[in-house]
Design an enzyme around this catalytic site. Structure first.
Site, PDB file in Angstrom:
ATOM      1  N   ASP A  34      32.347   5.131   8.857  1.00 49.77           N
ATOM      2  CA  ASP A  34      31.770   5.684   7.772  1.00 49.77           C
ATOM      3  C   ASP A  34      30.486   4.717   7.049  1.00 49.77           C
ATOM      4  O   ASP A  34      29.887   5.107   6.159  1.00 49.77           O
ATOM      5  CB  ASP A  34      32.832   5.976   6.596  1.00 49.77           C
ATOM      6  CG  ASP A  34      33.252   4.624   6.222  1.00 49.77           C
ATOM      7  OD1 ASP A  34      33.130   3.616   6.747  1.00 49.77           O
ATOM      8  OD2 ASP A  34      34.383   4.863   5.222  1.00 49.77           O
ATOM      9  N   ARG A  92      10.568  -9.121  -3.824  1.00 50.29           N
ATOM     10  CA  ARG A  92       8.933  -8.469  -4.053  1.00 50.29           C
ATOM     11  C   ARG A  92       9.104  -7.601  -5.304  1.00 50.29           C
ATOM     12  O   ARG A  92       8.118  -7.312  -5.962  1.00 50.29           O
ATOM     13  CB  ARG A  92       8.418  -7.593  -3.105  1.00 50.29           C
ATOM     14  CG  ARG A  92       7.778  -8.614  -2.085  1.00 50.29           C
ATOM     15  CD  ARG A  92       7.026  -7.863  -0.657  1.00 50.29           C
ATOM     16  NE  ARG A  92       8.064  -7.155  -0.014  1.00 50.29           N
ATOM     17  CZ  ARG A  92       7.591  -6.366   0.925  1.00 50.29           C
ATOM     18  NH1 ARG A  92       6.432  -6.078   1.174  1.00 50.29           N
ATOM     19  NH2 ARG A  92       8.628  -5.916   1.657  1.00 50.29           N
ATOM     20  N   LYS A 186     -11.657  -8.147  -1.569  1.00 49.98           N
ATOM     21  CA  LYS A 186     -11.792  -6.645  -1.358  1.00 49.98           C
ATOM     22  C   LYS A 186     -12.710  -6.200  -2.351  1.00 49.98           C
ATOM     23  O   LYS A 186     -12.546  -6.405  -3.570  1.00 49.98           O
ATOM     24  CB  LYS A 186     -10.591  -5.907  -1.640  1.00 49.98           C
ATOM     25  CG  LYS A 186     -10.502  -4.519  -0.936  1.00 49.98           C
ATOM     26  CD  LYS A 186      -9.298  -3.751  -1.373  1.00 49.98           C
ATOM     27  CE  LYS A 186      -7.933  -3.953  -0.316  1.00 49.98           C
ATOM     28  NZ  LYS A 186      -6.842  -3.065  -0.625  1.00 49.98           N
ATOM     29  N   ARG A 188     -15.095  -2.607  -3.433  1.00 47.06           N
ATOM     30  CA  ARG A 188     -15.434  -1.284  -3.395  1.00 47.06           C
ATOM     31  C   ARG A 188     -16.779  -1.082  -3.364  1.00 47.06           C
ATOM     32  O   ARG A 188     -17.536  -1.298  -4.252  1.00 47.06           O
ATOM     33  CB  ARG A 188     -14.784  -0.588  -4.448  1.00 47.06           C
ATOM     34  CG  ARG A 188     -14.545   0.795  -4.315  1.00 47.06           C
ATOM     35  CD  ARG A 188     -13.553   1.773  -5.120  1.00 47.06           C
ATOM     36  NE  ARG A 188     -12.095   1.400  -4.488  1.00 47.06           N
ATOM     37  CZ  ARG A 188     -11.590   2.013  -3.245  1.00 47.06           C
ATOM     38  NH1 ARG A 188     -12.734   2.749  -2.636  1.00 47.06           N
ATOM     39  NH2 ARG A 188     -10.487   1.660  -2.736  1.00 47.06           N
TER      40      ARG A 188
HETATM   41  C1  R5P Z   1       1.762  -8.998  -1.141  1.00 48.39           C
HETATM   42  O1  R5P Z   1       1.762  -9.683  -2.180  1.00 48.39           O
HETATM   43  C2  R5P Z   1       2.311  -9.935  -0.014  1.00 48.39           C
HETATM   44  O2  R5P Z   1       2.235 -11.170  -0.098  1.00 48.39           O
HETATM   45  C3  R5P Z   1       1.909  -9.116   1.405  1.00 48.39           C
HETATM   46  O3  R5P Z   1       0.511  -9.331   1.361  1.00 48.39           O
HETATM   47  C4  R5P Z   1       2.369  -7.805   1.502  1.00 48.39           C
HETATM   48  O4  R5P Z   1       3.648  -7.632   1.087  1.00 48.39           O
HETATM   49  C5  R5P Z   1       2.180  -7.091   2.829  1.00 48.39           C
HETATM   50  O5  R5P Z   1       2.481  -5.653   2.649  1.00 48.39           O
HETATM   51  P1  R5P Z   1       1.536  -4.917   3.646  1.00 48.39           P
HETATM   52  O6  R5P Z   1       1.774  -5.438   5.037  1.00 48.39           O
HETATM   53  O7  R5P Z   1       2.446  -3.528   3.412  1.00 48.39           O
HETATM   54  O8  R5P Z   1       0.244  -4.576   3.281  1.00 48.39           O
END
Ligand code: R5P
Length: 290
Positions: A34, A92, A186, A188
């Site tokens: 199970d 996380r 990053k 935009r």
């Molecule tokens: C985010 O703050 C972590 O340090 C990683 O960058 C993140 O968990 C990576 O996630 P993914 O591979 O899904 O972009």
């Protein structure tokens, strides 16, 4: 001092037992039809300091197994139970991102604080989670081992972190490679277009090492690698401590232009090429000296 292995860290536990010159006990793991888990630890742990090596590769099952093993060890009279979880699942979710959410790692920290005497991990996602534990929370850093692994594979390198928050990881790796470091920003450009580039450095004609704590879906990393190649990077190695690499993440990274993907065995995956065995052994030996 005794080493006990969880089902996710059988090889690591063996290597750490050799490095620390400690006895490794036999543990049985089974799954009932199970889905419930059965464990049995053989051997005498009475009045001994026990290091339970159980990374949390299989998140929910790993956590339940940890609970069951700690209960058995306490019942058998272990003097201390030291949980060594190089990858700590749920770390996380270290804050409430939306109302109604749990702080998952806080909930688990309360549990571990009742079950064990100490938690040892490697590169937790955020170190502030230490405050959630009522027991010593000790962490090591595997980034210099990753950098040593790639050192001879890179010419004229720079090290980048995927965001500003992880810049310390890039700094650590750059010290091993003796090169410059930066973070990726990053921007935009339009509602459908983004640009990812180093904040201050130029990668043209450089080899690049990207360092992160976790690669999970690999989405951002794959986009960044492609853009770095467009900006003239010659070789890009994507590295992380915990290669969670969900589903097609690894394929995404290679098709995105990664020349190599490297992680540690804190989380077992196809790219776990660097071991955290010495880091764990050193942390255990330091505890034993204290
Ligand atoms: C985010 O703050 C972590 O340090 C990683 O960058 C993140 O968990 C990576 O996630 P993914 O591979 O899904 O972009």
């Amino acid at each position: 001092m005794i080493i006990v292995s969880g089902s996710d860290s059988q090889d690591l536990a063996y290597r750490v037992s050799k490095l620390t010159n400690s006895e490794l006990l036999r543990t049985e793991f089974k799954k009932f039809p199970d889905g419930e888990l059965y464990i049995r630890i053989h051997g005498d742990v009475k009045d001994k300091d026990v290091f339970l090596i159980q990374t949390q590769n299989n998140q929910n099952d790993s956590i339940v197994e940890t609970i069951l093993m700690c209960d058995a060890l306490r019942d058998e009279g272990a003097k201390s139970i030291n949980l060594v979880a190089p990858y700590l699942a749920y770390a996380r979710q270290d804050k409430k991102f939306n109302d109604g959410e749990p702080i998952s790692i806080r909930a688990l920290a309360k549990l571990y604080s009742n079950l064990c005497d100490r938690v040892i991990t490697i590169n937790p996602h955020e170190v502030h989670i230490e405050a959630f534990f009522d027991i010593p929370f000790i962490y090591g850093n595997a980034v210099d081992k990753l950098a040593e692994y790639v050192k001879d594979k890179l010419n004229n390198p720079v090290v980048l972190s995927p965001d500003k928050g992880a810049i310390e990881l890039a700094k650590t790796a750059s010290e091993v490679l003796d090169c410059e470091y930066d973070y990726l920003e990053k921007t935009r450009i339009s509602p459908t277009e983004i640009k990812i580039a180093p904040k201050n450095l130029d990668v043209k004609d450089k080899d690049v090492l990207i360092v992160d704590d976790i690669i999970s879906t690999g989405g951002t990393m794959a986009t960044a690698i492609g853009m770095l190649k467009e900006q003239g990077a010659i070789k890009v190695i994507a590295s992380c401590v915990h290669p969670v690499l969900i589903g097609d993440a690894l394929n995404k990274l290679y098709v995105g232009g990664a020349d190599e993907v490297v992680g540690t065995d804190s989380f077992l995956s196809e790219v776990s090429k660097v071991s955290v065995d010495n880091i764990v052994a050193d942390m255990i030996m330091n505890y034993n000296k204290a």
